[in-house]
Design a protein around this motif. Sequence first.
Motif, mmCIF file in Angstrom:
data_model
loop_
_atom_site.group_PDB
_atom_site.id
_atom_site.type_symbol
_atom_site.label_atom_id
_atom_site.label_comp_id
_atom_site.label_asym_id
_atom_site.label_seq_id
_atom_site.Cartn_x
_atom_site.Cartn_y
_atom_site.Cartn_z
ATOM 1 N N LEU A 224 -9.511 14.269 -3.081
ATOM 2 C CA LEU A 224 -9.976 13.076 -3.797
ATOM 3 C C LEU A 224 -11.262 13.356 -4.573
ATOM 4 O O LEU A 224 -11.612 12.608 -5.475
ATOM 5 C CB LEU A 224 -10.198 11.902 -2.832
ATOM 6 N N VAL B 29 -1.317 15.651 1.513
ATOM 7 C CA VAL B 29 -0.883 14.825 2.648
ATOM 8 C C VAL B 29 0.458 15.331 3.186
ATOM 9 O O VAL B 29 0.678 15.413 4.391
ATOM 10 C CB VAL B 29 -0.789 13.338 2.225
ATOM 11 N N PHE C 95 -4.133 -1.918 3.508
ATOM 12 C CA PHE C 95 -3.646 -2.697 2.376
ATOM 13 C C PHE C 95 -3.685 -4.165 2.785
ATOM 14 O O PHE C 95 -2.822 -4.625 3.548
ATOM 15 C CB PHE C 95 -2.230 -2.267 1.989
ATOM 16 N N PRO C 96 -4.672 -4.937 2.290
ATOM 17 C CA PRO C 96 -4.917 -6.263 2.857
ATOM 18 C C PRO C 96 -3.787 -7.253 2.625
ATOM 19 O O PRO C 96 -3.563 -8.129 3.449
ATOM 20 C CB PRO C 96 -6.197 -6.722 2.140
ATOM 21 N N MET D 259 -0.621 -6.653 2.566
ATOM 22 C CA MET D 259 0.654 -6.256 3.160
ATOM 23 C C MET D 259 0.550 -6.526 4.653
ATOM 24 O O MET D 259 -0.546 -6.552 5.216
ATOM 25 C CB MET D 259 0.917 -4.771 2.911
ATOM 26 N N MET E 120 3.997 2.271 5.072
ATOM 27 C CA MET E 120 3.375 3.064 4.013
ATOM 28 C C MET E 120 2.862 4.395 4.560
ATOM 29 O O MET E 120 2.915 5.415 3.888
ATOM 30 C CB MET E 120 2.234 2.286 3.360
ATOM 31 N N GLN F 101 -8.227 -3.799 12.354
ATOM 32 C CA GLN F 101 -7.990 -3.043 11.117
ATOM 33 C C GLN F 101 -8.190 -1.546 11.343
ATOM 34 O O GLN F 101 -7.449 -0.719 10.813
ATOM 35 C CB GLN F 101 -8.936 -3.518 10.006
ATOM 36 N N LYS G 258 7.351 -1.303 -2.201
ATOM 37 C CA LYS G 258 6.168 -1.429 -1.348
ATOM 38 C C LYS G 258 5.092 -0.442 -1.796
ATOM 39 O O LYS G 258 3.900 -0.757 -1.771
ATOM 40 C CB LYS G 258 6.541 -1.175 0.118
ATOM 41 N N ALA G 259 5.516 0.732 -2.223
ATOM 42 C CA ALA G 259 4.537 1.720 -2.698
ATOM 43 C C ALA G 259 3.835 1.194 -3.948
ATOM 44 O O ALA G 259 2.652 1.450 -4.164
ATOM 45 C CB ALA G 259 5.227 3.045 -2.993
ATOM 46 N N ARG H 48 3.203 -1.976 -4.520
ATOM 47 C CA ARG H 48 2.207 -2.948 -4.046
ATOM 48 C C ARG H 48 1.004 -2.226 -3.459
ATOM 49 O O ARG H 48 -0.136 -2.605 -3.698
ATOM 50 C CB ARG H 48 2.837 -3.864 -2.994
ATOM 51 N N ALA H 49 1.275 -1.192 -2.667
ATOM 52 C CA ALA H 49 0.175 -0.444 -2.053
ATOM 53 C C ALA H 49 -0.722 0.145 -3.140
ATOM 54 O O ALA H 49 -1.949 0.053 -3.077
ATOM 55 C CB ALA H 49 0.737 0.655 -1.152
ATOM 56 N N GLN I 230 -3.006 -2.284 -4.631
ATOM 57 C CA GLN I 230 -4.110 -2.738 -3.771
ATOM 58 C C GLN I 230 -5.191 -1.684 -3.601
ATOM 59 O O GLN I 230 -6.366 -2.006 -3.462
ATOM 60 C CB GLN I 230 -3.568 -3.175 -2.401
ATOM 61 N N ASN I 231 -4.808 -0.419 -3.587
ATOM 62 C CA ASN I 231 -5.813 0.639 -3.432
ATOM 63 C C ASN I 231 -5.200 1.986 -3.793
ATOM 64 O O ASN I 231 -4.475 2.592 -3.008
ATOM 65 C CB ASN I 231 -6.326 0.659 -1.984
ATOM 66 N N ALA J 189 -6.484 5.057 -4.288
ATOM 67 C CA ALA J 189 -6.873 6.254 -3.542
ATOM 68 C C ALA J 189 -6.168 6.278 -2.185
ATOM 69 O O ALA J 189 -5.618 7.300 -1.775
ATOM 70 C CB ALA J 189 -8.383 6.300 -3.352
ATOM 71 N N VAL J 190 -6.159 5.130 -1.515
ATOM 72 C CA VAL J 190 -5.510 5.092 -0.204
ATOM 73 C C VAL J 190 -3.993 5.274 -0.350
ATOM 74 O O VAL J 190 -3.364 5.926 0.477
ATOM 75 C CB VAL J 190 -5.854 3.794 0.552
ATOM 76 N N ALA J 191 -3.419 4.727 -1.418
ATOM 77 C CA ALA J 191 -1.990 4.936 -1.635
ATOM 78 C C ALA J 191 -1.694 6.437 -1.720
ATOM 79 O O ALA J 191 -0.725 6.926 -1.133
ATOM 80 C CB ALA J 191 -1.534 4.229 -2.907
ATOM 81 N N MET K 63 -1.328 8.096 1.498
ATOM 82 C CA MET K 63 -0.063 7.870 2.197
ATOM 83 C C MET K 63 0.996 8.862 1.729
ATOM 84 O O MET K 63 2.130 8.833 2.179
ATOM 85 C CB MET K 63 0.459 6.447 1.931
ATOM 86 N N ILE L 179 -7.185 -13.175 -0.344
ATOM 87 C CA ILE L 179 -7.379 -12.402 0.879
ATOM 88 C C ILE L 179 -8.057 -11.101 0.510
ATOM 89 O O ILE L 179 -7.553 -10.317 -0.282
ATOM 90 C CB ILE L 179 -6.038 -12.110 1.554
ATOM 91 N N ARG L 180 -9.194 -10.889 1.031
ATOM 92 C CA ARG L 180 -9.916 -9.655 0.728
ATOM 93 C C ARG L 180 -10.047 -8.826 1.986
ATOM 94 O O ARG L 180 -10.060 -9.332 3.094
ATOM 95 C CB ARG L 180 -11.303 -9.975 0.170
ATOM 96 N N GLU L 181 -10.175 -7.545 1.762
ATOM 97 C CA GLU L 181 -10.351 -6.612 2.857
ATOM 98 C C GLU L 181 -11.660 -6.908 3.572
ATOM 99 O O GLU L 181 -12.686 -7.093 2.948
ATOM 100 C CB GLU L 181 -10.410 -5.209 2.267
ATOM 101 N N LYS L 182 -11.603 -6.967 4.884
ATOM 102 C CA LYS L 182 -12.849 -7.211 5.627
ATOM 103 C C LYS L 182 -13.659 -5.926 5.695
ATOM 104 O O LYS L 182 -13.120 -4.842 5.832
ATOM 105 C CB LYS L 182 -12.518 -7.653 7.052
#
Lengths: 250, 310
Positions: free
Chosen positions: A54, A89, A103-104, A106, A114, A155, B183-184, B186-187, B190-191, B193-195, B198, B306-309
């Motif tokens: 990254l 990965v 993913f908030p 989902m 995922m 989480q 779903k990928a 959507r992921a 949402q993010n 880098a995190v996608a 995965m 809805i936001r990430e906590k």
Amino acid sequence: MNNNILELKNAHVRYGNIEALKGVDLHIAEAEIVALIGANGAGKSTLLKSIVGLEPLNEGEVTYNSEILNGVYPERDKKNISTPTDVIVKKGISLVPEGRGIFPEMTVKENLEMGAFLIKDKKLIEQRIEEKYEMFEILKDRRKQLAGSLSGGEQQMLAIARALMNSPKLLLLDEPALGLAPIIIQNIFQIITRINKESGVTILLVEQNARMALKISDRGYVLETGNIVMVDKSSNLLENPKVKAAYLGE
Amino acid sequence: MNLFNLPHTELLQHLINGLTLGAIYSLIALGYTMVYGILKFINFAHGEILMLGAYAGYFLYYFLCEGSQTGGFAIIAFVISLIFAMLISSFLGVIIERIAYRPLRKAPRLAPLLSAIGVSIILMNLAALFFGTKSRKFDYPFDNTALQLGNISVTPNQIMILIVGIILMASLKLFIDKTRLGKAMRATSQNQAVASLMGINVNFIISLTFAIGSALAAVAGIFMSMEFKLYPTMGQMAGLKAFIAAVVGGIGNISGAMLGGILLGLLETFGVVIIGIPQGLKDTIAFSVLIIILLFRPSGLLMKNIREKV
Ligand SMILES: Nc1ncnc2c1ncn2[C@@H]1O[C@H](COP(=O)(O)OP(=O)(O)OP(=O)(O)O)[C@@H](O)[C@H]1O
Ligand SMILES: [Mg+2]
């Protein structure tokens, strides 16, 4: 060659004028738990990101089972050649990012799916999800809930469970205890130990909670403003006066 | 005249007209919203992707059946042309992203926006150059005499637009909600880098998003060429309206784009009927209502918070 699953050699990462990593050397042997401790801004997250591609290295290299993942090639005009993150990965490295990165919007179950994106066998995915529900019972109760509505501790469990869906050989954890209650931290550290002991997963654990991290790890590195300033067995670091003063609050 | 004095049948008639128009807007709005969801960027060339798809379908249709005959063969030719239009638009969308947007992904956010506007102007002018500026009409492959259902008249074309629109939108919703790739997507929205953490190839997902959004635009383009006309700037106004529909529904939200499009179609149709403003001013009322909706719900009708906590 050697039994190091991961090696960083002279790793440099620059953000504009800021040099976040200034020539880091680090290695992890198979099945070890290695702790990486350091203050805010020391470069810990940058180091983990460089392993999964990254953050491209400006100098040096990252090798995984002796294969270069991220590096600079002098013979190619010092251009960075880093393997794309999704390919890294696939080779068996998972990162639980700082701040969890769930993913908030989902559900808990979709987040786990995922984590298994690279697995095509639906039965295997279901089986792994069930395993994770056994490991983290709270997730089973919450499986249909949107992940964004989980508590911080939940989480974090989800983020770890998701990273394990792919059955990684090397698990990188970026401050899993951040902002959690002591009882939950205990629980999470137990789980990390279990993952290592029972499944033989190699672990690189970044933590500001140095005491806990050094207690469960085999070896530890201390990172200070982009440089590794100490490396030793964790039991020795726990007794080291400098570490005690700077990181253990003694 | 006002809504409550309208005879029921007339109300139903306008409802059908409004839904038909709305289905077209929805199909276009989906492309804006899907791309925005993933790249946080408005693809201002979307209307031109629609227009070029429509031309591709038009030319293939006339090549295949040389004119406006109807019957079994014309319908087969039409279906082939529709699929061809979708493929051409998808291909264009993917290529435009690769050439004009991807190199600017790390640039300041205004840069890809300007690039999109540039692409839009270039494509419009190329279309005018090669296809001429005169409007054409996509002839119906079937007899389009209106069917009388009681006092309501519905054209076969309207029925087709409604059915195809519903099928496409329902399939898209199913794809995004239930499948691995959906779903990928959507992921990734949402993010990113995190996608990628995965194991998701984010670039592939972005291309897929452009492909799907562009294919839906092509269908809308063909429908517009049948209900209205086909010309090089047809994507401009339709694109602008659909973009606003997407914002009203909640930009980035798939169901929101569908809802916003339908709402806009209904508003345009009923605006003319209820207030009796001239046809030419129908956009005014529709846009006014949309602005009022935005004043009360600035993030759109269906935007969740809805936001990430942390
Ligand atoms: N994207 C970025 N752009 C510019 N500078 C950055 C970026 N990311 C990190 N930095 C800088 O690099 C240095 C190291 O950051 P990093 O996030 O790796 O630290 P860290 O050890 O993980 O800190 P923390 O414990 O607070 O998470 C910091 O000085 C930070 O400001
Ligand atoms: Mg950090």
